[in-house]
Write a protein that holds these residues in place. Structure first.
Motif, short mmCIF file in Angstrom:
data_model
loop_
_atom_site.label_atom_id
_atom_site.label_comp_id
_atom_site.label_asym_id
_atom_site.label_seq_id
_atom_site.Cartn_x
_atom_site.Cartn_y
_atom_site.Cartn_z
N SER A 129 1.00 -1.17 -0.11
CA SER A 129 -0.04 0.04 0.04
C SER A 129 0.96 1.33 0.09
O SER A 129 0.78 2.24 -0.84
CB SER A 129 -0.95 -0.12 1.23
OG SER A 129 -1.75 -1.14 1.06
N GLU A 165 2.06 4.32 7.52
CA GLU A 165 0.88 3.62 7.32
C GLU A 165 0.24 3.17 8.65
O GLU A 165 1.04 2.64 9.49
CB GLU A 165 1.01 2.29 6.41
CG GLU A 165 -0.40 1.56 6.21
CD GLU A 165 -0.03 0.34 5.43
OE1 GLU A 165 -1.14 -0.26 5.21
OE2 GLU A 165 0.94 0.06 5.24
N ASP A 174 -3.52 1.30 9.95
CA ASP A 174 -4.73 0.61 9.32
C ASP A 174 -4.91 0.85 8.20
O ASP A 174 -4.08 0.29 7.27
CB ASP A 174 -6.10 1.44 10.28
CG ASP A 174 -6.09 1.39 11.64
OD1 ASP A 174 -5.49 0.29 12.48
OD2 ASP A 174 -6.22 2.23 12.48
N ASN A 175 -5.78 1.30 7.33
CA ASN A 175 -6.00 1.37 6.01
C ASN A 175 -5.65 2.77 5.44
O ASN A 175 -6.16 3.15 4.30
CB ASN A 175 -7.60 0.83 5.42
CG ASN A 175 -8.48 1.87 6.09
OD1 ASN A 175 -8.47 2.66 6.80
ND2 ASN A 175 -9.65 1.93 5.00
N GLN A 176 -4.88 3.64 6.22
CA GLN A 176 -4.70 4.95 5.52
C GLN A 176 -3.02 4.91 5.60
O GLN A 176 -2.31 4.46 6.36
CB GLN A 176 -5.18 5.98 6.74
CG GLN A 176 -6.50 5.88 6.70
CD GLN A 176 -7.25 7.17 7.62
OE1 GLN A 176 -6.28 7.61 8.37
NE2 GLN A 176 -8.37 7.10 7.97
N TRP A 203 -4.15 8.92 2.33
CA TRP A 203 -4.89 8.15 1.16
C TRP A 203 -5.59 7.03 2.00
O TRP A 203 -4.89 6.39 2.65
CB TRP A 203 -4.16 7.94 0.25
CG TRP A 203 -3.78 9.00 -0.72
CD1 TRP A 203 -2.78 9.48 -1.11
CD2 TRP A 203 -4.77 9.14 -1.90
NE1 TRP A 203 -2.89 10.58 -2.14
CE2 TRP A 203 -4.08 10.46 -2.70
CE3 TRP A 203 -6.12 8.85 -2.25
CZ2 TRP A 203 -4.68 10.89 -3.75
CZ3 TRP A 203 -6.72 9.68 -3.58
CH2 TRP A 203 -5.82 10.74 -4.15
N GLU A 204 -6.76 6.59 1.58
CA GLU A 204 -7.50 5.26 1.69
C GLU A 204 -7.51 4.61 0.32
O GLU A 204 -7.94 5.29 -0.68
CB GLU A 204 -8.88 5.60 2.21
CG GLU A 204 -8.86 6.14 3.57
CD GLU A 204 -10.39 6.21 4.21
OE1 GLU A 204 -11.11 5.83 3.52
OE2 GLU A 204 -10.60 6.86 5.09
N LYS A 222 -8.52 1.35 -1.98
CA LYS A 222 -9.55 0.30 -2.17
C LYS A 222 -9.22 -0.53 -3.32
O LYS A 222 -8.94 0.08 -4.53
CB LYS A 222 -11.07 1.01 -2.49
CG LYS A 222 -12.15 -0.19 -2.72
CD LYS A 222 -13.46 0.48 -2.90
CE LYS A 222 -14.58 -0.61 -3.10
NZ LYS A 222 -15.84 0.09 -3.22
#
Length: 131
Positions: free
Chosen positions: A5, A73, A75-77, A105-106, A108
Motif C-alpha cells: 500500500s 501507514e 490501519d488502511n490509511q 490516502w485510503e 480500495k
C-alpha cells in the motif's frame, strides 16, 4: 495493507508526471476523490480532473520529480510527505522546489480511492525535517 500500500501511494506521486500510458489507471480507483487544500484555495478532484491537472502541469515544465521524505501507514490509511522539484522550460539546467505536500490516502482494490492533500509553495530547505 502492508508495504504494498505504501508503494502504491509513493509510486503514484513519483510516476504521475512521467506520462506513462495508463499510469493513472494503475494507481487511481475509478471513483477517486481528492480534497486538496493549496495556496490557490480548495479543490475537489475526481479522476478526470486529476488527469487534466497532470496534463497541464506536464506541459508547463521540462521535468517534474517527487522527492519522498516520509511515508507512514496506519490501519488502511497511508500518509506521505514529499516535495515536487521542477526544471522549467526557460531554465532546464536548474532544478528547484515547486511545492511541499502532505497527503493521506485510503485505498480500495489496491488503488487510491479517497485522499486529502495539503500543499505549500516550495522553498529550498537544508536537510530533511525527519533527520
Amino acid at each position: 495493507m502492508g508495504v504494498q500500500s505504501k508503494e502504491i501511494v509513493e509510486n503514484f506521486y513519483i510516476s504521475l508526471f512521467k506520462d506513462e500510458k495508463g499510469a493513472l489507471d494503475n494507481y487511481l480507483h475509478p471513483n477517486v476523490n481528492l480534497s486538496w487544500y493549496g495556496t490557490t484555495g480548495f479543490k475537489k478532484l475526481d479522476f478526470d480532473k486529476i488527469l487534466e491537472l497532470r496534463d497541464n502541469l506536464g506541459k508547463s515544465f521540462e521535468s517534474l520529480k517527487a522527492e519522498v521524505e516520509k511515508i507512514v501507514e496506519e490501519d488502511n490509511q497511508i500518509a506521505i510527505h514529499f516535495t515536487y522539484h521542477v526544471k522549467t522550460i526557460e531554465n532546464p539546467d536548474e532544478e528547484m522546489p515547486l511545492a511541499h505536500f502532505m497527503a493521506i490516502w485510503e485505498l480500495k482494490d489496491n488503488k487510491l480511492l479517497k485522499g486529502v492533500q495539503i500543499s505549500q509553495l516550495g522553498e529550498e530547505i537544508d536537510g530533511s525535517p525527519w533527520t
